[in-house]
Design a protein around this motif. Structure first.
Motif, PDB file in Angstrom:
ATOM      1  N   GLU A   1      -2.733   5.491   1.437  1.00 49.71           N
ATOM      2  CA  GLU A   1      -1.976   4.664   2.374  1.00 49.71           C
ATOM      3  C   GLU A   1      -1.408   5.507   3.514  1.00 49.71           C
ATOM      4  O   GLU A   1      -1.393   5.088   4.680  1.00 49.71           O
ATOM      5  N   ASP A   2      -0.949   6.720   3.182  1.00 52.41           N
ATOM      6  CA  ASP A   2      -0.425   7.636   4.190  1.00 52.41           C
ATOM      7  C   ASP A   2      -1.521   8.013   5.182  1.00 52.41           C
ATOM      8  O   ASP A   2      -1.303   8.054   6.401  1.00 52.41           O
ATOM      9  N   LEU A   3      -2.737   8.288   4.671  1.00 54.93           N
ATOM     10  CA  LEU A   3      -3.857   8.636   5.544  1.00 54.93           C
ATOM     11  C   LEU A   3      -4.210   7.471   6.463  1.00 54.93           C
ATOM     12  O   LEU A   3      -4.462   7.658   7.660  1.00 54.93           O
ATOM     13  N   VAL A   4      -4.225   6.265   5.915  1.00 58.45           N
ATOM     14  CA  VAL A   4      -4.557   5.091   6.724  1.00 58.45           C
ATOM     15  C   VAL A   4      -3.534   4.889   7.833  1.00 58.45           C
ATOM     16  O   VAL A   4      -3.894   4.697   9.000  1.00 58.45           O
ATOM     17  N   ASN A   5      -2.273   4.953   7.484  1.00 55.21           N
ATOM     18  CA  ASN A   5      -1.220   4.710   8.477  1.00 55.21           C
ATOM     19  C   ASN A   5      -1.230   5.752   9.594  1.00 55.21           C
ATOM     20  O   ASN A   5      -1.064   5.412  10.775  1.00 55.21           O
TER      21      ASN A   5
END
Length: 326
Positions: A108-112
């Protein structure tokens, strides 16, 4: 490289990207759209970022995730001259960028931070236009990790790929030393040639080698780069589909299906497949199905009659031959 015409061979010397008026951004776009140029059919990769800015305002060229869950940093320089004139070594610039990716906590951190802005920039390349970039990024990244069995190994390690038309000895020496000390770093040459106004690029993996001593610079003696014979099979020397056809373990006309998908294709004598009366390479067919930048061809291509992947069939045959030889 030799150009054959009317049974006559003409040597074609390589040229530089600068002679072709290629900018780094041109090579960057070439690899963004064709990352399988530098990752073979034994590897899956999903491009998730381009020109990503870190906290110190540095910009990494391309960012990807591979089938092991590693975040992959791809740094590009046109020619050795571009490497030599830098105030900071090519490989250490890449290490700094890779270190910043180590702070990515979860998918999720990578996507954001990275993938959603990338999707937004190239939105016309994606389906599901009703989804937000974050929703689409989470869907695609989650599927990629799940299908490759990498949900629990996401970003445990980072990987660096350096790309240029050639490398100086100091860069190769440093990369060899870093690899021998646990840093996952590769060097690929993209060597351009020009024939009749058309550009051809030869791709060569320089590092890692079986033995890194080949590229260590000896400060007491003139540096040399004598390559020793490789032992065993490396990923890039694994037999491909043409060899499997020669062995008779698969045959022209066999049905190949995509793993966990309902799409099928017919194997052709040249190792390509026929899909809806269109001939495609196995890699291109699977990329179209999964929507990834590169696909582990031999893992995700399933031989319908046996129910086994091409990788399993290949491994069984090679093990059998090894046992017979012993």
């Amino acid at each position: 490289m030799f150009y054959i015409k009317a049974n006559k061979a003409q040597k074609i010397d390589p040229i530089t990207f600068s002679e072709l008026n290629f900018q780094e951004s041109d090579i960057e776009e070439l690899l963004r759209s064709n990352i399988d140029m530098i990752c073979d059919e034994e590897e899956s990769m999903l491009i998730v970022g381009r020109q990503v800015r870190n906290a110190k305002h540095g910009r990494s060229d391309l960012t990807a995730v591979d089938n092991n869950g590693n975040i992959v940093l791809i740094e590009i320089k046109r020619d050795p001259k571009d490497i030599e004139i830098r105030s900071e070594a090519f490989e250490f610039q890449a290490i700094r960028y890779a270190a910043s990716y180590a702070t990515i906590e979860d998918p999720e951190d990578l996507v954001n931070k990275i993938y959603a802005p990338y999707i937004e920039k190239y939105r016309d390349e994606y389906e599901h236009q009703t989804l937000t970039s974050i929703e689409l990024g989470m869907r695609k990244l989650t599927e990629f990790l799940q299908v490759n069995g990498a949900e629990h190994t996401f970003n445990i390690r980072q990987k660096v790929i350096l790309v240029a038309s050639d490398f100086d000895e100091q860069t190769l020496s440093a990369v060899a030393w870093l690899n021998s000390n646990g840093v996952n770093m590769s060097c690929y040459k993209l060597i351009p040639h020009k024939i009749n106004e058309e550009v051809y690029i030869n791709v060569e993996k320089v590092l890692p080698l079986a033995s890194y001593n080949d590229y260590f610079v000896n400060f007491l003696e003139p540096a040399t780069a004598i390559k020793k014979p490789r032992k065993g099979l490396t990923r890039r020397s694994l037999p491909k589909i043409d060899a499997m056809l020669d062995w008779g373990v698969v045959n022209e006309g066999d049905i190949i299906s995509a793993k966990d998908r309902d799409q099928e294709a017919t194997l052709l004598a040249n190792g390509h497949v026929l899909v809806d009366e269109e001939e495609k390479s196995l890699q291109k067919w699977l990329k179209d199905i999964y929507g990834w930048s590169s696909v582990q061809t031999y893992v995700f291509a399933i031989h319908k009659e046996s129910g086994k992947s091409l990788s399993e069939i290949r491994e069984e045959y090679m093990d059998k031959k090894k046992d017979e030889a012993e």
